[in-house]
Motif scaffolding. Structure first.
Motif, PDB file in Angstrom:
ATOM      1  N   PRO A 212     -24.105  77.490 -45.736  1.00  0.00           N
ATOM      2  CA  PRO A 212     -23.833  77.416 -47.177  1.00  0.00           C
ATOM      3  C   PRO A 212     -22.647  78.293 -47.562  1.00  0.00           C
ATOM      4  O   PRO A 212     -22.525  79.427 -47.101  1.00  0.00           O
ATOM      5  N   CYS A 213     -21.766  77.757 -48.398  1.00  0.00           N
ATOM      6  CA  CYS A 213     -20.623  78.517 -48.908  1.00  0.00           C
ATOM      7  C   CYS A 213     -21.136  79.521 -49.937  1.00  0.00           C
ATOM      8  O   CYS A 213     -21.859  79.155 -50.865  1.00  0.00           O
ATOM      9  N   GLU A 214     -20.750  80.790 -49.769  1.00  0.00           N
ATOM     10  CA  GLU A 214     -21.239  81.841 -50.668  1.00  0.00           C
ATOM     11  C   GLU A 214     -20.696  81.668 -52.083  1.00  0.00           C
ATOM     12  O   GLU A 214     -21.423  81.849 -53.056  1.00  0.00           O
ATOM     13  N   ASN A 215     -19.428  81.301 -52.231  1.00  0.00           N
ATOM     14  CA  ASN A 215     -18.827  81.180 -53.559  1.00  0.00           C
ATOM     15  C   ASN A 215     -19.339  79.960 -54.316  1.00  0.00           C
ATOM     16  O   ASN A 215     -19.758  80.072 -55.470  1.00  0.00           O
ATOM     17  N   CYS A 216     -19.301  78.798 -53.709  1.00  0.00           N
ATOM     18  CA  CYS A 216     -19.678  77.556 -54.396  1.00  0.00           C
ATOM     19  C   CYS A 216     -21.160  77.527 -54.758  1.00  0.00           C
ATOM     20  O   CYS A 216     -21.531  77.057 -55.831  1.00  0.00           O
ATOM     21  N   ASN A 217     -22.015  78.016 -53.871  1.00  0.00           N
ATOM     22  CA  ASN A 217     -23.445  78.012 -54.151  1.00  0.00           C
ATOM     23  C   ASN A 217     -23.819  79.069 -55.185  1.00  0.00           C
ATOM     24  O   ASN A 217     -24.786  78.922 -55.905  1.00  0.00           O
ATOM     25  N   GLN A 218     -23.057  80.147 -55.280  1.00  0.00           N
ATOM     26  CA  GLN A 218     -23.260  81.165 -56.315  1.00  0.00           C
ATOM     27  C   GLN A 218     -22.963  80.573 -57.681  1.00  0.00           C
ATOM     28  O   GLN A 218     -23.665  80.839 -58.642  1.00  0.00           O
TER      29      GLN A 218
ATOM     30  N   PRO B 240     -31.212  71.059 -55.876  1.00  0.00           N
ATOM     31  CA  PRO B 240     -29.839  71.367 -56.286  1.00  0.00           C
ATOM     32  C   PRO B 240     -28.875  71.121 -55.131  1.00  0.00           C
ATOM     33  O   PRO B 240     -29.225  71.284 -53.962  1.00  0.00           O
ATOM     34  N   ARG B 241     -27.663  70.736 -55.469  1.00  0.00           N
ATOM     35  CA  ARG B 241     -26.661  70.420 -54.461  1.00  0.00           C
ATOM     36  C   ARG B 241     -26.216  71.684 -53.740  1.00  0.00           C
ATOM     37  O   ARG B 241     -25.984  72.719 -54.359  1.00  0.00           O
ATOM     38  N   ARG B 242     -26.107  71.587 -52.408  1.00  0.00           N
ATOM     39  CA  ARG B 242     -25.611  72.695 -51.600  1.00  0.00           C
ATOM     40  C   ARG B 242     -24.226  72.343 -51.091  1.00  0.00           C
ATOM     41  O   ARG B 242     -24.003  71.253 -50.598  1.00  0.00           O
ATOM     42  N   PHE B 243     -23.311  73.276 -51.203  1.00  0.00           N
ATOM     43  CA  PHE B 243     -21.969  73.095 -50.666  1.00  0.00           C
ATOM     44  C   PHE B 243     -21.908  73.840 -49.344  1.00  0.00           C
ATOM     45  O   PHE B 243     -22.229  75.027 -49.277  1.00  0.00           O
TER      46      PHE B 243
ATOM     47  N   GLN C 146     -24.044  80.561 -29.456  1.00  0.00           N
ATOM     48  CA  GLN C 146     -22.753  80.139 -29.980  1.00  0.00           C
ATOM     49  C   GLN C 146     -22.265  81.140 -31.020  1.00  0.00           C
ATOM     50  O   GLN C 146     -23.058  81.728 -31.739  1.00  0.00           O
ATOM     51  N   ILE C 147     -20.960  81.281 -31.111  1.00  0.00           N
ATOM     52  CA  ILE C 147     -20.369  82.110 -32.149  1.00  0.00           C
ATOM     53  C   ILE C 147     -19.330  81.237 -32.846  1.00  0.00           C
ATOM     54  O   ILE C 147     -18.588  80.507 -32.193  1.00  0.00           O
ATOM     55  N   ALA C 148     -19.316  81.260 -34.181  1.00  0.00           N
ATOM     56  CA  ALA C 148     -18.447  80.342 -34.915  1.00  0.00           C
ATOM     57  C   ALA C 148     -17.902  80.995 -36.178  1.00  0.00           C
ATOM     58  O   ALA C 148     -18.471  81.951 -36.690  1.00  0.00           O
ATOM     59  N   GLN C 149     -16.801  80.433 -36.645  1.00  0.00           N
ATOM     60  CA  GLN C 149     -16.183  80.852 -37.902  1.00  0.00           C
ATOM     61  C   GLN C 149     -16.148  79.616 -38.792  1.00  0.00           C
ATOM     62  O   GLN C 149     -15.853  78.516 -38.329  1.00  0.00           O
ATOM     63  N   PHE C 150     -16.440  79.784 -40.086  1.00  0.00           N
ATOM     64  CA  PHE C 150     -16.581  78.655 -40.999  1.00  0.00           C
ATOM     65  C   PHE C 150     -15.621  78.775 -42.176  1.00  0.00           C
ATOM     66  O   PHE C 150     -15.226  79.870 -42.559  1.00  0.00           O
ATOM     67  N   LYS C 151     -15.269  77.602 -42.769  1.00  0.00           N
ATOM     68  CA  LYS C 151     -14.398  77.562 -43.940  1.00  0.00           C
ATOM     69  C   LYS C 151     -14.897  76.481 -44.896  1.00  0.00           C
ATOM     70  O   LYS C 151     -15.256  75.390 -44.475  1.00  0.00           O
ATOM     71  N   CYS C 152     -14.896  76.815 -46.189  1.00  0.00           N
ATOM     72  CA  CYS C 152     -15.260  75.853 -47.233  1.00  0.00           C
ATOM     73  C   CYS C 152     -13.994  75.110 -47.642  1.00  0.00           C
ATOM     74  O   CYS C 152     -12.986  75.718 -47.999  1.00  0.00           O
ATOM     75  N   HIS C 153     -14.041  73.795 -47.616  1.00  0.00           N
ATOM     76  CA  HIS C 153     -12.873  72.998 -47.971  1.00  0.00           C
ATOM     77  C   HIS C 153     -12.725  72.834 -49.478  1.00  0.00           C
ATOM     78  O   HIS C 153     -11.690  72.385 -49.950  1.00  0.00           O
ATOM     79  N   LYS C 154     -13.752  73.240 -50.231  1.00  0.00           N
ATOM     80  CA  LYS C 154     -13.680  73.137 -51.688  1.00  0.00           C
ATOM     81  C   LYS C 154     -12.962  74.342 -52.299  1.00  0.00           C
ATOM     82  O   LYS C 154     -12.062  74.192 -53.114  1.00  0.00           O
ATOM     83  N   CYS C 155     -13.359  75.558 -51.896  1.00  0.00           N
ATOM     84  CA  CYS C 155     -12.795  76.759 -52.518  1.00  0.00           C
ATOM     85  C   CYS C 155     -11.931  77.595 -51.574  1.00  0.00           C
ATOM     86  O   CYS C 155     -11.250  78.516 -52.004  1.00  0.00           O
ATOM     87  N   GLY C 156     -11.968  77.307 -50.267  1.00  0.00           N
ATOM     88  CA  GLY C 156     -11.153  78.041 -49.318  1.00  0.00           C
ATOM     89  C   GLY C 156     -11.797  79.289 -48.743  1.00  0.00           C
ATOM     90  O   GLY C 156     -11.159  80.034 -48.004  1.00  0.00           O
ATOM     91  N   TRP C 157     -13.073  79.560 -49.054  1.00  0.00           N
ATOM     92  CA  TRP C 157     -13.776  80.726 -48.534  1.00  0.00           C
ATOM     93  C   TRP C 157     -13.884  80.630 -47.015  1.00  0.00           C
ATOM     94  O   TRP C 157     -14.138  79.571 -46.465  1.00  0.00           O
TER      95      TRP C 157
END
Length: 79
Positions: A68-74, A15-18, A39-50
């Protein structure tokens, strides 16, 4: 002609992972729970804005890979 299925069997696709990609990254000056995390990082999904909170990562390669984006993969699991 595309790839014919050899012997009548086609390997199922995963299955596709976003993925959410880094928007801010740095070297953590605090000691995380696991000493291998540098390393410490902050991430953003460009599809849904999470946006994620600050996440400890092992190295620069894992930061560049993304998480993995929590919203898109859910949404994919519900399909």
């Amino acid at each position: 002609m595309g790839n014919p299925d050899l012997f009548g069997f086609k390997k199922p696709r995963a299955p596709r992972r976003f993925l959410a990609h880094m928007i801010d990254v740095g070297i953590g000056d605090c000691i995380p729970h696991d000493r291998n995390m540098a390393q410490i990082a902050q991430f953003k999904c460009h599809k849904c804005g999470w946006e994620s909170d600050w996440v400890w990562m092992k190295n620069v390669t894992s930061v560049k890979r993304g998480i993995p984006c929590e919203n898109c993969n859910q949404e994919n699991k519900n399909d």
